[in-house]
Design a protein around this motif. Structure first.
Motif, short mmCIF file in Angstrom:
data_model
loop_
_atom_site.label_atom_id
_atom_site.label_comp_id
_atom_site.label_asym_id
_atom_site.label_seq_id
_atom_site.Cartn_x
_atom_site.Cartn_y
_atom_site.Cartn_z
N ASN A 162 0.03 11.87 -0.26
CA ASN A 162 0.01 10.41 -0.15
C ASN A 162 1.30 9.85 -0.72
N GLY A 163 1.57 8.58 -0.41
CA GLY A 163 2.78 7.94 -0.91
C GLY A 163 2.47 6.90 -1.96
N GLY A 164 3.51 6.52 -2.71
CA GLY A 164 3.40 5.43 -3.66
C GLY A 164 3.18 5.82 -5.10
N TYR A 165 2.94 7.11 -5.35
CA TYR A 165 2.70 7.54 -6.73
C TYR A 165 2.96 9.03 -6.86
N PRO A 173 0.83 -1.21 0.00
CA PRO A 173 0.00 0.00 0.00
C PRO A 173 0.86 1.26 0.00
N GLY A 174 0.38 2.29 -0.68
CA GLY A 174 1.02 3.59 -0.58
C GLY A 174 0.70 4.23 0.75
N ALA A 175 1.59 5.07 1.25
CA ALA A 175 1.39 5.71 2.54
C ALA A 175 0.19 6.66 2.50
N PRO A 176 -0.54 6.81 3.61
CA PRO A 176 -1.70 7.69 3.65
C PRO A 176 -1.34 9.17 3.78
N GLY A 177 -0.07 9.49 3.86
CA GLY A 177 0.36 10.88 3.94
C GLY A 177 1.71 11.05 3.29
N ALA A 178 2.08 12.31 3.02
CA ALA A 178 3.35 12.59 2.35
C ALA A 178 4.51 12.73 3.33
N LEU A 219 -6.17 8.87 -1.99
CA LEU A 219 -6.34 10.21 -2.51
C LEU A 219 -6.94 11.05 -1.39
N ASP A 220 -6.59 12.33 -1.34
CA ASP A 220 -7.17 13.22 -0.35
C ASP A 220 -8.52 13.73 -0.86
#
Length: 474
Positions: free
Chosen positions: A58-61, A43-48, A98-99
């Motif tokens: 967000n993280g991962g993209y 999973p990508g992180a929920p925050g930067a 996504l936010d």
């Protein structure tokens, strides 16, 4: 943003999943290569990772482009939206966030295939059918609807989609973008934008960049805007109202679009008339204007209490004075083109724009920058100016406070005194040029100032930016 903010005073190739099974070996290999092996995807992180706003971004993209199609009904304050994000995976990505705050999501697809999604506070959590592999581009489409509401910032002020009596004042700093479109909402991730905004006839929707077209059909007006230069989500706008508009091109080839609420028009006119000369003056000091478009959105939004440097076209809650016009347009270099990497470095935006005000006054018959500095320095040690260091204000609550603006500008003036005018202005231009359309940090600015000046100005800048209390004069 005006100083201080709360006072009166930011790849087109996409692999698609075929509807039928393709058997050609090369095509099958290409399709399989677009998805990461299940065991390797995470999973990508929920925050930067920003300490002031941990869930922003967000993280991962990384997003390269937003295509936003919006329809806003003034009477009901209802928004229908479709967002198409083109992104590149920075890891093998099993799911990503996504936010998006509020609003009802009606569907999500990734590369044309329906994706699972859930909501968790401000996070829209998307699980694609096929996990994008690191380095691959993918396209996310989100459809949504509802009544957007502003977010309340740590200092108590509103930002995001703020309703007005004739539309909406749309200003996102630092976290309001999520109130009206799904995004990777941290300044570290900049992208180009296309906006297609439909409003009732008689109203205008003003976004960033160049106006590509406008049409009215069946009582609805649609405007299409394009911002080609990278932009942080907090700098996007789609402000709606009953505006008087004007368009012209400056002698430098910049396309200007001004939109002014009739209630503010008389007071705003003599200030907006000076926009071309202000941009020319700032270009001489800071280097070529970094965008293709410019202008102003002057709304009548008395409950807002600030202006914002929305990219290419600042938005003002009322008719601005000349100092505010100078400030917000200086941000086009410092804050918009050269963006933050972390919110704690906000002085790189606000200190620079504030010092632009001082310089404009100095060079146009007003008080010198030295006189402004001296008046501020005369304030006692217990004054709020010295409450916290501008280089790290300590929390999101403080990022729009007086120390960030005024003491940040004082740090630049002390640098100017230490290295001399010729070198100082070379530093400003070098900073804007080296980080054009990108990002910067305070550490990078200090290194550049030392390199350009050949002097060890690190201790001086560190004192003014990071020391607690009132600094001693050099």
């Amino acid at each position: 943003m005006t100083s201080p903010r709360r006072s009166a005073a930011r790849r087109t190739t996409v692999l698609r999943r075929e509807a039928v099974l393709l058997t050609a070996p090369l095509v099958v290999a290409a399709l399989l290569g677009a998805a990461a092996p299940a065991g390797s995807a995470k999973p990508g992180a929920p925050g930067a990772g920003d300490s002031y706003f941990p869930l922003s971004g967000n993280g991962g993209y990384d997003v390269s482009h937003y295509g936003l199609t919006l329809r806003y009904d003034i009477a009901s304050r209802h928004l229908d939206g479709k967002a198409v994000l083109t992104a590149r995976a920075t890891q093998n990505l099993s799911r990503f966030d996504l936010d998006l705050r509020g609003l009802t999501v009606t569907g999500v697809t990734v590369d044309g295939a329906a994706a699972r999604f859930t909501r968790d506070g401000q996070e829209l959590v998307v699980t694609p059918r096929h996990a994008p592999r690191k380095g691959r581009e993918f396209r996310v489409t989100v459809t949504y609807r509802g009544t957007p509401k502003p977010v309340t910032d740590p200092d108590g002020s509103p930002d995001g989609w703020i309703p007005t009596d004739d539309g909406a004042f749309v200003a996102n700093e630092p976290q309001g973008a999520m109130t009206w479109f799904p995004s990777n909402s941290h300044p570290k991730d900049k992208a180009s934008y296309d906006f297609t905004v439909t409003v009732p006839k008689g109203y205008t929707a003003v976004a960033n960049g160049v106006l590509r077209g406008q049409s009215t059909v069946h009582g609805l007006t649609t405007l299409r805007w394009h911002e080609a230069e990278p932009m942080a989500a907090y700098l996007a706008t789609a402000t709606v109202g009953k505006f008087r508009t004007e368009q012209y091109t400056t002698r430098d080839g910049i396309k200007v679009y001004n939109a002014v609420d009739a209630r503010e028009a008389k007071k705003a006119a003599p200030v907006l008339k000076q926009l071309p000369s202000v941009l020319e003056w700032e270009s001489r000091l800071f280097g070529p204007y970094p965008f293709r478009a410019a202008g102003s959105i002057v709304d009548h939004a008395p409950s807002v209490g600030y202006a914002l440097e929305t990219q290419t076209r600042p938005v003002y809650d009322s008719a601005p004075d000349l100092a505010t016009l100078v400030h917000e347009n200086a941000h086009q270099w410092f804050g918009d083109s050269v963006s933050l990497t972390s919110w704690k470095d906000i002085w790189l935006n606000e200190g620079f724009a504030t010092y632009a005000e001082w310089l404009y006054s100095e060079q146009h018959g007003g008080a010198s920058a030295q006189k402004t500095f001296d008046a501020l320095y005369a304030r006692p040690a217990k004054d709020g100016l010295w409450a916290y260091p501008p280089g790290d204000p300590g929390s999101g609550k403080n990022i729009f406070g007086t120390p960030v603006y005024a003491r940040g500008a004082m740090a630049l003036h002390e640098l100017r005194r230490a290295v001399g005018d010729k070198t100082f202005f070379r530093v400003l231009r070098a900073w804007a040029d080296a980080h054009r359309a990108g990002h910067g940090t305070t550490a990078e600015f200090i290194r550049l100032a030392q390199r350009e000046s050949g002097k060890d100005v690190g201790p001086l800048l560190n004192t003014w930016l990071y020391a607690k209390g009132k600094p001693a004069r050099a």
